[in-house]
Design an enzyme around this catalytic site. Structure first.
Site, short mmCIF file in Angstrom:
data_model
loop_
_atom_site.label_atom_id
_atom_site.label_comp_id
_atom_site.label_asym_id
_atom_site.label_seq_id
_atom_site.Cartn_x
_atom_site.Cartn_y
_atom_site.Cartn_z
N ASP A 41 0.85 -0.53 2.53
CA ASP A 41 1.15 0.90 2.32
C ASP A 41 1.74 1.56 3.57
O ASP A 41 1.51 2.74 3.81
CB ASP A 41 -0.11 1.67 1.86
N LYS A 90 6.97 0.33 3.33
CA LYS A 90 8.00 -0.73 3.32
C LYS A 90 9.06 -0.46 2.25
O LYS A 90 10.24 -0.68 2.48
CB LYS A 90 7.36 -2.10 3.01
N GLY A 100 2.19 -2.06 -4.37
CA GLY A 100 2.69 -0.82 -4.97
C GLY A 100 3.77 -0.28 -4.07
O GLY A 100 3.51 0.10 -2.94
N HIS A 101 4.99 -0.33 -4.52
CA HIS A 101 6.11 0.16 -3.72
C HIS A 101 6.68 1.41 -4.35
O HIS A 101 7.04 1.40 -5.52
CB HIS A 101 7.20 -0.90 -3.63
N GLN A 145 1.93 -5.94 0.68
CA GLN A 145 0.69 -5.75 1.45
C GLN A 145 1.02 -5.65 2.95
O GLN A 145 2.08 -5.16 3.28
CB GLN A 145 -0.33 -6.85 1.18
N THR A 150 -1.22 1.38 -6.83
CA THR A 150 -1.64 0.47 -7.89
C THR A 150 -2.91 0.95 -8.58
O THR A 150 -3.02 0.93 -9.80
CB THR A 150 -1.83 -0.95 -7.31
N ARG A 198 -7.23 6.27 -0.18
CA ARG A 198 -7.22 5.28 0.91
C ARG A 198 -8.09 5.76 2.07
O ARG A 198 -8.20 6.97 2.31
CB ARG A 198 -5.80 5.06 1.40
P1 IMP Z 1 -6.11 -8.32 -3.97
O1 IMP Z 1 -4.82 -8.58 -3.31
O2 IMP Z 1 -6.03 -7.51 -5.23
O3 IMP Z 1 -6.90 -9.59 -4.16
O4 IMP Z 1 -7.00 -7.42 -2.98
C1 IMP Z 1 -7.43 -7.90 -1.72
C2 IMP Z 1 -7.41 -6.82 -0.67
O5 IMP Z 1 -6.07 -6.46 -0.39
C3 IMP Z 1 -8.11 -5.55 -1.08
O6 IMP Z 1 -8.73 -4.97 0.08
C4 IMP Z 1 -6.99 -4.67 -1.58
O7 IMP Z 1 -7.30 -3.30 -1.51
C5 IMP Z 1 -5.89 -5.06 -0.61
N1 IMP Z 1 -4.54 -4.89 -1.14
C6 IMP Z 1 -3.91 -5.65 -2.05
N2 IMP Z 1 -2.67 -5.20 -2.28
C7 IMP Z 1 -2.48 -4.15 -1.50
C8 IMP Z 1 -1.37 -3.28 -1.25
O8 IMP Z 1 -0.27 -3.41 -1.80
N3 IMP Z 1 -1.58 -2.28 -0.34
C9 IMP Z 1 -2.75 -2.14 0.32
N4 IMP Z 1 -3.80 -2.94 0.15
C10 IMP Z 1 -3.68 -3.94 -0.75
#
Ligand code: IMP
Length: 439
Positions: free
Chosen positions: A20, A23, A47-48, A228, A304, A309
């Site tokens: 977040d 990007k 989430g973009h 991420q 997402t 946050r």
């Molecule tokens: P997962 O990727 O859904 O398995 O989540 C694992 C960790 O990554 C968690 O702490 C999520 O909140 C974090 N996470 C996954 N995708 C994103 C993203 O696009 N932005 C920020 N945090 C993310």
């Protein structure tokens, strides 16, 4: 064409913190000059948000370059929920966008039982839970590593899909029944549903590794869009409080089939403060009114999941670690406008453990928990309207408030990395570019 020329043509856009960082905005910014935009890891956990001609697009899976009708590639390192992918393709088409997409035949597929398992595993982990997005990301990557995952190629071959699902479904059912004894997975409905996805997605499915290598050899300009952020990476992030892929530039070669020799520049995206969703220690976290103000001004709610946050002061100690891991060439700093009206603003420069300054970010959550973040204070800058920030962006760096410039210049010096882009608003135009011909 010599190799140096090839190298210059590609650009990786990487989040340096917990995701977040903004990007999507820079993928959109650079996509104007790109031929192809590639995603290489993660799934619809990402989430973009891209603002284009005043319209806001939110993507989870499709590379952000799609808004500009660029050629887009979802490479092998991504895990794909076909339902989400089809929805995003439909959204683009509904908005009159031509979808020029290739999907890797070796990318792994997310099934409903992966999502169920994601939730059950999270609940069992208690304080080791990462707070996942529950999109089935971890369980799908687990199946990939255990070598019984189902790939996009299998979706377009009914016999292979049937054979694999007949083996996988009874096992998944048994595992889920450990948590929920009456749980049943309906083989037929899953098989039919996924055959249909395969039928719809077939025109897009190819082996993207030779395809991408060919594009590079032809000198086409490629953007690698990270999802991420580096600190969430499975190998070099704050394990286990992260995601299940290499959410950094290190993930590009395995996630695409492109040799590390062919990668180009790497731009690291950082926020003017820190944010994260999910569990795990966050040393600079602000649990007070200042945190609330930053959350509100930065609109820090998950794209997402909609979750608020966690926010805190910018942490240069872990960003320095990320710069090292990624081999960052240039930085982009985002959301400086979201710190407006806060006085003082603080920057974490390093951590101390038992009164001793540490040499580098200590990576293990159990150690980080015991560390004390050390801050330097700066005078904040005044509140302005979005229109005023846009005007400042047009006028350039010297028009920024002097307090903001001091903040930026300290960051650049401390990180020993050139800041190439400064973002003071959501639109492509609200960007100050300090280096010409970056890409
Ligand atoms: P997962 O990727 O859904 O398995 O989540 C694992 C960790 O990554 C968690 O702490 C999520 O909140 C974090 N996470 C996954 N995708 C994103 C993203 O696009 N932005 C920020 N945090 C993310």
């Amino acid at each position: 064409m010599d190799k140096c020329e090839i190298k210059k043509k590609n650009l990786a856009i990487i989040g340096l913190s917990w995701g977040d960082e903004g990007k999507g905005k820079f993928v959109d910014y650079f996509s104007q000059k790109a031929d192809v935009v590639v995603r290489y890891q993660g799934g619809n956990n990402a989430g973009h948000t891209v603002v284009c001609n005043g319209k806001k697009y939110k993507f989870h899976l499709i590379p952000s370059g799609a808004v500009l009708e660029k050629e887009i590639v979802i490479a092998n390192g991504v895990v794909i929920d076909p339902r989400v992918l089809l929805e995003e393709i439909a959204l683009l088409e509904k908005n009159g966008k031509k979808v020029n997409l290739k999907i890797s035949s070796t990318a792994h597929v997310i099934f409903p039982f992966h999502k169920v398992l994601d939730g059950l595993e999270e609940e069992s982990k208690l304080d080791l839970a990462a707070g996942t997005t529950r999109r089935g990301i971890g369980p799908t990557y687990s199946d990939k590593a255990s070598r019984w995952g189902i790939r996009m190629h299998d979706l377009i071959h009914p016999d292979i899909l049937k054979m694999k699902l007949m083996k996988l479904i009874p096992i998944k059912e048994k595992i889920i029944q450990v948590f929920n004894p009456t749980y049943k997975i309906d083989f037929d409905s899953i098989y039919q549903e996924y055959l249909e996805y395969g039928r719809k997605l077939k025109p897009y499915i190819v082996d993207t590794a030779p395809y991408l290598n060919k594009l590079i050899d032809e000198g086409r300009k490629i953007i690698f869009e990270g999802a991420q952020g580096t600190l969430l990476g499975i190998d070099h992030g704050m394990y286990p409080y992260g995601t299940s892929s290499n959410a950094n530039a290190l993930g590009i070669p395995p996630g695409t089939g492109i040799s590390p020799k062919k990668l180009g520049k790497i731009i690291g995206i950082m926020k003017a403060y820190t944010s994260r969703v999910g569990g795990g220690v966050l040393p600079t976290e602000l649990m007070d009114d200042v945190g609330d103000q930053i959350r509100k001004q930065g609109n820090e709610y998950g794209t997402t999941t909609g979750r608020p946050r966690r926010v805190g002061w910018v942490d240069l100690f872990n960003i320095k670690y990320s710069i090292m891991l990624n081999g960052v060439d240039f930085l982009a700093i985002t959301l400086l406008d979201a710190l407006q009206g806060i006085n003082p603003v603080k920057i974490c420069t390093h951590y101390e453990l038992n009164g001793t300054p540490l040499e580098h970010w200590p990576i293990h959550p159990e150690i980080i928990e015991k560390c004390v973040p050390i801050y330097k204070e700066f005078k904040g800058w005044d509140v302005k309207t979005p229109e005023e920030w846009s005007k400042i962006a047009t006028r350039g760096y010297s028009s920024l408030p002097s307090e903001m410039r001091e903040y930026i210049e300290f960051i650049e010096k401390k990180l020993e990395t050139k800041i190439a882009l400064i973002s003071i608003g959501p639109s492509r135009e609200d960007t100050i570019c300090l280096i010409d011909d970056l890409f």
